[in-house]
Design a protein around this motif. Sequence first.
Motif, PDB file in Angstrom:
ATOM      1  N   VAL A 290       0.872  -1.175   0.000  1.00  0.00           N
ATOM      2  CA  VAL A 290       0.000   0.000   0.000  1.00  0.00           C
ATOM      3  C   VAL A 290       0.910   1.226   0.000  1.00  0.00           C
ATOM      4  CG1 VAL A 290      -1.811   1.275   1.208  1.00  0.00           C
ATOM      5  CG2 VAL A 290      -1.754  -1.222   1.315  1.00  0.00           C
ATOM      6  N   LEU A 291       0.708   2.134  -0.945  1.00  0.00           N
ATOM      7  CA  LEU A 291       1.583   3.295  -1.076  1.00  0.00           C
ATOM      8  C   LEU A 291       1.023   4.474  -0.291  1.00  0.00           C
ATOM      9  CD1 LEU A 291       2.341   3.124  -4.903  1.00  0.00           C
ATOM     10  CD2 LEU A 291       3.635   2.115  -3.018  1.00  0.00           C
ATOM     11  N   PHE A 292       1.910   5.153   0.451  1.00  0.00           N
ATOM     12  CA  PHE A 292       1.554   6.357   1.175  1.00  0.00           C
ATOM     13  C   PHE A 292       2.508   7.478   0.773  1.00  0.00           C
ATOM     14  CE2 PHE A 292       0.168   2.870   3.933  1.00  0.00           C
ATOM     15  CZ  PHE A 292      -1.154   3.223   4.159  1.00  0.00           C
ATOM     16  N   THR A 293       2.018   8.702   0.804  1.00  0.00           N
ATOM     17  CA  THR A 293       2.837   9.837   0.391  1.00  0.00           C
ATOM     18  C   THR A 293       3.903  10.187   1.415  1.00  0.00           C
ATOM     19  OG1 THR A 293       1.189  11.337   1.328  1.00  0.00           O
ATOM     20  CG2 THR A 293       1.005  10.825  -1.023  1.00  0.00           C
ATOM     21  N   SER A 294       3.755   9.725   2.646  1.00  0.00           N
ATOM     22  CA  SER A 294       4.723  10.049   3.701  1.00  0.00           C
ATOM     23  C   SER A 294       4.539   9.096   4.862  1.00  0.00           C
ATOM     24  CB  SER A 294       4.532  11.490   4.184  1.00  0.00           C
ATOM     25  OG  SER A 294       3.283  11.612   4.837  1.00  0.00           O
ATOM     26  N   ALA A 295       5.515   9.124   5.793  1.00  0.00           N
ATOM     27  CA  ALA A 295       5.397   8.330   7.014  1.00  0.00           C
ATOM     28  C   ALA A 295       4.189   8.778   7.824  1.00  0.00           C
ATOM     29  CB  ALA A 295       6.675   8.453   7.839  1.00  0.00           C
ATOM     30  N   ALA A 296       3.930  10.085   7.835  1.00  0.00           N
ATOM     31  CA  ALA A 296       2.792  10.608   8.583  1.00  0.00           C
ATOM     32  C   ALA A 296       1.476  10.064   8.042  1.00  0.00           C
ATOM     33  CB  ALA A 296       2.798  12.133   8.537  1.00  0.00           C
ATOM     34  N   ALA A 297       1.390   9.963   6.711  1.00  0.00           N
ATOM     35  CA  ALA A 297       0.166   9.435   6.102  1.00  0.00           C
ATOM     36  C   ALA A 297      -0.023   7.959   6.457  1.00  0.00           C
ATOM     37  CB  ALA A 297       0.215   9.611   4.590  1.00  0.00           C
ATOM     38  N   ALA A 298       1.065   7.196   6.475  1.00  0.00           N
ATOM     39  CA  ALA A 298       0.988   5.783   6.841  1.00  0.00           C
ATOM     40  C   ALA A 298       0.535   5.628   8.294  1.00  0.00           C
ATOM     41  CB  ALA A 298       2.342   5.107   6.635  1.00  0.00           C
ATOM     42  N   GLU A 299       1.098   6.435   9.185  1.00  0.00           N
ATOM     43  CA  GLU A 299       0.733   6.335  10.594  1.00  0.00           C
ATOM     44  C   GLU A 299      -0.701   6.789  10.828  1.00  0.00           C
ATOM     45  OE1 GLU A 299       3.788   8.445  12.707  1.00  0.00           O
ATOM     46  OE2 GLU A 299       5.337   6.987  12.149  1.00  0.00           O
ATOM     47  N   ALA A 300      -1.151   7.763  10.057  1.00  0.00           N
ATOM     48  CA  ALA A 300      -2.533   8.207  10.185  1.00  0.00           C
ATOM     49  C   ALA A 300      -3.508   7.112   9.770  1.00  0.00           C
ATOM     50  CB  ALA A 300      -2.771   9.453   9.333  1.00  0.00           C
ATOM     51  N   ALA A 301      -3.039   6.223   8.885  1.00  0.00           N
ATOM     52  CA  ALA A 301      -3.873   5.103   8.434  1.00  0.00           C
ATOM     53  C   ALA A 301      -3.764   3.890   9.343  1.00  0.00           C
ATOM     54  CB  ALA A 301      -3.483   4.716   7.005  1.00  0.00           C
ATOM     55  N   GLY A 302      -2.994   4.006  10.449  1.00  0.00           N
ATOM     56  CA  GLY A 302      -2.885   2.910  11.405  1.00  0.00           C
ATOM     57  C   GLY A 302      -1.705   1.994  11.219  1.00  0.00           C
ATOM     58  N   TYR A 303      -0.740   2.392  10.365  1.00  0.00           N
ATOM     59  CA  TYR A 303       0.466   1.591  10.163  1.00  0.00           C
ATOM     60  C   TYR A 303       1.563   2.074  11.108  1.00  0.00           C
ATOM     61  CZ  TYR A 303      -1.470  -0.425   5.856  1.00  0.00           C
ATOM     62  OH  TYR A 303      -2.243  -1.114   4.947  1.00  0.00           O
ATOM     63  N   ARG A 304       2.489   1.173  11.440  1.00  0.00           N
ATOM     64  CA  ARG A 304       3.637   1.568  12.272  1.00  0.00           C
ATOM     65  C   ARG A 304       4.936   1.322  11.519  1.00  0.00           C
ATOM     66  NH1 ARG A 304       6.185  -2.805  14.579  1.00  0.00           N
ATOM     67  NH2 ARG A 304       5.018  -4.782  14.631  1.00  0.00           N
ATOM     68  N   LYS A 305       5.951   2.088  11.875  1.00  0.00           N
ATOM     69  CA  LYS A 305       7.244   2.021  11.200  1.00  0.00           C
ATOM     70  C   LYS A 305       7.969   0.704  11.508  1.00  0.00           C
ATOM     71  CE  LYS A 305      11.414   4.888  10.580  1.00  0.00           C
ATOM     72  NZ  LYS A 305      12.079   6.111  11.059  1.00  0.00           N
ATOM     73  N   ALA A 306       8.607   0.114  10.495  1.00  0.00           N
ATOM     74  CA  ALA A 306       9.353  -1.131  10.680  1.00  0.00           C
ATOM     75  C   ALA A 306      10.492  -0.937  11.669  1.00  0.00           C
ATOM     76  CB  ALA A 306       9.897  -1.624   9.340  1.00  0.00           C
ATOM     77  N   LEU A 307      10.734  -1.923  12.508  1.00  0.00           N
ATOM     78  CA  LEU A 307      11.760  -1.810  13.538  1.00  0.00           C
ATOM     79  C   LEU A 307      13.166  -1.759  12.955  1.00  0.00           C
ATOM     80  CD1 LEU A 307      10.359  -4.347  16.183  1.00  0.00           C
ATOM     81  CD2 LEU A 307      10.195  -1.847  16.193  1.00  0.00           C
ATOM     82  N   ASN A 308      13.352  -2.290  11.734  1.00  0.00           N
ATOM     83  CA  ASN A 308      14.698  -2.287  11.141  1.00  0.00           C
ATOM     84  C   ASN A 308      14.979  -1.029  10.324  1.00  0.00           C
ATOM     85  OD1 ASN A 308      13.038  -2.781   8.992  1.00  0.00           O
ATOM     86  ND2 ASN A 308      14.093  -4.633   8.269  1.00  0.00           N
ATOM     87  N   CYS A 309      14.073  -0.038  10.398  1.00  0.00           N
ATOM     88  CA  CYS A 309      14.345   1.232   9.734  1.00  0.00           C
ATOM     89  C   CYS A 309      15.284   2.073  10.593  1.00  0.00           C
ATOM     90  CB  CYS A 309      13.038   2.012   9.506  1.00  0.00           C
ATOM     91  SG  CYS A 309      11.984   1.321   8.226  1.00  0.00           S
ATOM     92  N   PRO A 310      16.237   2.762   9.985  1.00  0.00           N
ATOM     93  CA  PRO A 310      17.155   3.603  10.761  1.00  0.00           C
ATOM     94  C   PRO A 310      16.417   4.766  11.403  1.00  0.00           C
ATOM     95  CG  PRO A 310      17.486   3.918   8.410  1.00  0.00           C
ATOM     96  CD  PRO A 310      16.540   2.788   8.553  1.00  0.00           C
TER      97      PRO A 310
END
Length: 310
Positions: A290-310
Motif C-alpha cells: 500500500v503506497l503512502f505519500t509520507s510516514a505521517a500518512a501511513a501512521e494516520a492510516a494505522g500503520y507503524r514504522k518497521a523496527l529495522n528502519c534507521p
Amino acid sequence: MLLLRLALLCSALLPAALLAAPQDFGRAKVEARQHVYHDRNEIGDAYCGCTWQWAGRSGGRVDLAGCGYRIRAQPNRAQRIEWEHIVPASSFGRQRQCWQQGGRAHCTATDPVFSAMEADLHNLTPVVGEVNADRSNYDFGMLPGVPPRHGQCDVRVDFAGRTMQPPAAFRGQIARTYFYMADRYDLRLAPAQQRLLMAWHRQHPVSAWERERNQRIQVRMGHGNLFVTGEREWQLHHRNSREGLISSLPSATTPPVSAQPAPAHGNRNSRIYHLPDCPGYTAMADRNRVLFTSAAAAEAAGYRKALNCP
C-alpha cells in the motif's frame, strides 16, 4: 435483537467520526467477518450456497462437496472464501482521477473517497474464491444460453462477453447495492444497466437476511442502505445524493511533488510501513503493498514504522 436495537440507538447518537467504520479494505474484511457474517458461514455464500469454516483473520475453507461445487480451473481459490466487491473496485475506481494516474494502488494511497468505497461494508460479501476470480470485474446480466460451469453453483459466466449471471436469490441485493454505491459516491450507471437492476429490485424484494445485514452494517458504519429500508427509491436517471463524497483536491498551499516527503510502502497484512532507507522497502509482494505519500500518512492510516528502519 435487544442488543442490536441498543447498538443502533447508540450509533444514532454518536457523531459519524466516532463510529468504528473500517478505514481500508483489509480492515473492512475483518470487520465484516467479526460483526456482519460471523454466523453466516453455516448458511452459505451468496453465489453458490457453499458453507465454510473460518480461517485466519477474514478467510475461510469451503466445503465444496457439501454444496455440489465443481472446480472449473483454480483449485486453490475454489477452496477458500474471498471478499467480493459487488460493485467492482475497478468500476468505481475508473471514475476517479487517481485511477488514471496509477490504478488501484495509487487510488488507495492518495484518494480518501476511493478508500471509503473500497472499505464500504455494504458492498462486500464472502464468496467462493474461484467464482470471485471468474466474475472478475464483469457486469451482471442475464445469460440464458450460457451453461453453468461450477457444478451445482447457480452462476453463469460469459468470459468473451465479460458478463456474469448471478443466482436469482442474490439479484435483489445486487441491485440495491448498486443503487446505494451510485447514489452515495456519485457513480454513473448506464441506462440499460439501470433498467436491469430496477427489474431485479422489483422481482426480488428485500429478504429478512438483507434487512438484518443492513442493520448490522449500520451499527459499524453509522448509516444504512436506504434502498434496503425503502426510504429511498431508484428511478431511471436518478439524481445522486453524493453523501459519501469528500474533497480529494489538494489545497492551494500544497507543496509541489518534488518537495513532498518520500513515499512510504505499507504492508497491508502486517500493518507495518517502510521508508526508502529501510531494508524491506522493495521486498514485499505487490499484492500486499500500500503506497503512502509520507510516514505521517501511513501512521494516520494505522500503520507503524518497521523496527529495522534507521
